[in-house]
Design a protein around this motif. Sequence first.
Motif, PDB file in Angstrom:
ATOM      1  N   ARG A  94       0.928  -0.949  -0.074  1.00  0.00           N
ATOM      2  CA  ARG A  94       0.123   0.072   0.064  1.00  0.00           C
ATOM      3  C   ARG A  94       0.660   1.078   0.003  1.00  0.00           C
ATOM      4  NH1 ARG A  94      -2.436   1.511   4.852  1.00  0.00           N
ATOM      5  NH2 ARG A  94      -3.049   3.693   4.411  1.00  0.00           N
ATOM      6  N   LEU A  95       1.737   1.149   0.777  1.00  0.00           N
ATOM      7  CA  LEU A  95       2.658   2.403   0.868  1.00  0.00           C
ATOM      8  C   LEU A  95       3.499   2.479  -0.355  1.00  0.00           C
ATOM      9  CD1 LEU A  95       3.998   4.643   2.845  1.00  0.00           C
ATOM     10  CD2 LEU A  95       5.702   3.022   3.325  1.00  0.00           C
ATOM     11  N   LEU A  96       4.041   1.537  -0.944  1.00  0.00           N
ATOM     12  CA  LEU A  96       4.730   1.542  -2.161  1.00  0.00           C
ATOM     13  C   LEU A  96       3.803   2.162  -3.432  1.00  0.00           C
ATOM     14  CD1 LEU A  96       7.111  -1.505  -2.535  1.00  0.00           C
ATOM     15  CD2 LEU A  96       7.726   0.835  -2.178  1.00  0.00           C
ATOM     16  N   LYS A  97       2.587   1.570  -3.303  1.00  0.00           N
ATOM     17  CA  LYS A  97       1.514   2.321  -4.471  1.00  0.00           C
ATOM     18  C   LYS A  97       1.382   3.754  -4.282  1.00  0.00           C
ATOM     19  CE  LYS A  97      -1.941   1.265  -7.468  1.00  0.00           C
ATOM     20  NZ  LYS A  97      -1.625   0.998  -8.670  1.00  0.00           N
ATOM     21  N   GLN A  98       1.247   4.127  -2.897  1.00  0.00           N
ATOM     22  CA  GLN A  98       1.053   5.541  -2.600  1.00  0.00           C
ATOM     23  C   GLN A  98       1.999   6.340  -3.128  1.00  0.00           C
ATOM     24  OE1 GLN A  98       0.296   5.630   1.417  1.00  0.00           O
ATOM     25  NE2 GLN A  98      -1.974   5.723   1.212  1.00  0.00           N
ATOM     26  N   TRP A  99       3.302   5.955  -2.925  1.00  0.00           N
ATOM     27  CA  TRP A  99       4.567   6.559  -3.303  1.00  0.00           C
ATOM     28  C   TRP A  99       4.827   6.591  -5.033  1.00  0.00           C
ATOM     29  CZ3 TRP A  99       8.864   4.024   0.469  1.00  0.00           C
ATOM     30  CH2 TRP A  99       8.585   4.768   1.434  1.00  0.00           C
ATOM     31  N   ALA A 100       4.348   5.634  -5.499  1.00  0.00           N
ATOM     32  CA  ALA A 100       4.500   5.388  -7.003  1.00  0.00           C
ATOM     33  C   ALA A 100       3.331   6.353  -7.588  1.00  0.00           C
ATOM     34  CB  ALA A 100       4.118   3.916  -7.417  1.00  0.00           C
ATOM     35  N   LEU A 101       2.517   6.784  -6.902  1.00  0.00           N
ATOM     36  CA  LEU A 101       1.303   7.571  -7.433  1.00  0.00           C
ATOM     37  C   LEU A 101       1.420   9.143  -6.839  1.00  0.00           C
ATOM     38  CD1 LEU A 101      -1.917   5.313  -6.860  1.00  0.00           C
ATOM     39  CD2 LEU A 101      -0.822   6.155  -8.975  1.00  0.00           C
ATOM     40  N   GLY A 102       2.687   9.294  -6.218  1.00  0.00           N
ATOM     41  CA  GLY A 102       3.047  10.689  -5.695  1.00  0.00           C
ATOM     42  C   GLY A 102       2.398  10.958  -4.559  1.00  0.00           C
ATOM     43  N   ILE A 103       1.686  10.108  -3.702  1.00  0.00           N
ATOM     44  CA  ILE A 103       0.745  10.286  -2.381  1.00  0.00           C
ATOM     45  C   ILE A 103       1.827  10.093  -1.401  1.00  0.00           C
ATOM     46  CG2 ILE A 103      -1.066   9.662  -1.100  1.00  0.00           C
ATOM     47  CD1 ILE A 103      -2.340   8.739  -3.511  1.00  0.00           C
TER      48      ILE A 103
END
Length: 172
Positions: A25-34
Amino acid sequence: RLRFIGKLAAVPAEHLHLIVGSKARLLKQWALGIDPSPVWPEPATPILQIWHTLETDEIDDDLLLAIIYRLLEKLLVNIRRQNRSLRKVALTLQYGDGHEIRKQQDFFPSIFFESQIYPALHDLFLSIKRRVRVRRIALNAETAPIMAEQLELFRDEKFCRVKNVTAAIDSV
């Protein structure tokens, strides 16, 4: 294989969870710029001070400039250890009769090598025309925020040599 951040952003979170586990979840957020972490204002700029009180009042310019250089070296070692750079330096001379003169120099962009700063201090010192014995010398430094190192597109060999020599001297 996920080689690019755009590919990571395109992978559904549940599939990513199978690959990396609880951090998906954290990696996905970072990848989306969140980034959910709070944004804090920059801390106040620290001001460092270093001084030298002479055993006997002195008027010899060469001796006083040598003391200024030693103070600058000590000050900059401390600043570089904090991964900071110098934004402003002030030279204060206190005379035997109690009179005090303060001159300062701003640096933009901020810098952190003696070879860049000492000429300005030398000129500040020589701009003071008072010919009375000096009792105390002080340097005040206003530092810039923690530096993020910018990678060079075109490598400056002289800068790299100065940086490497300075790092070696600091480690000694």
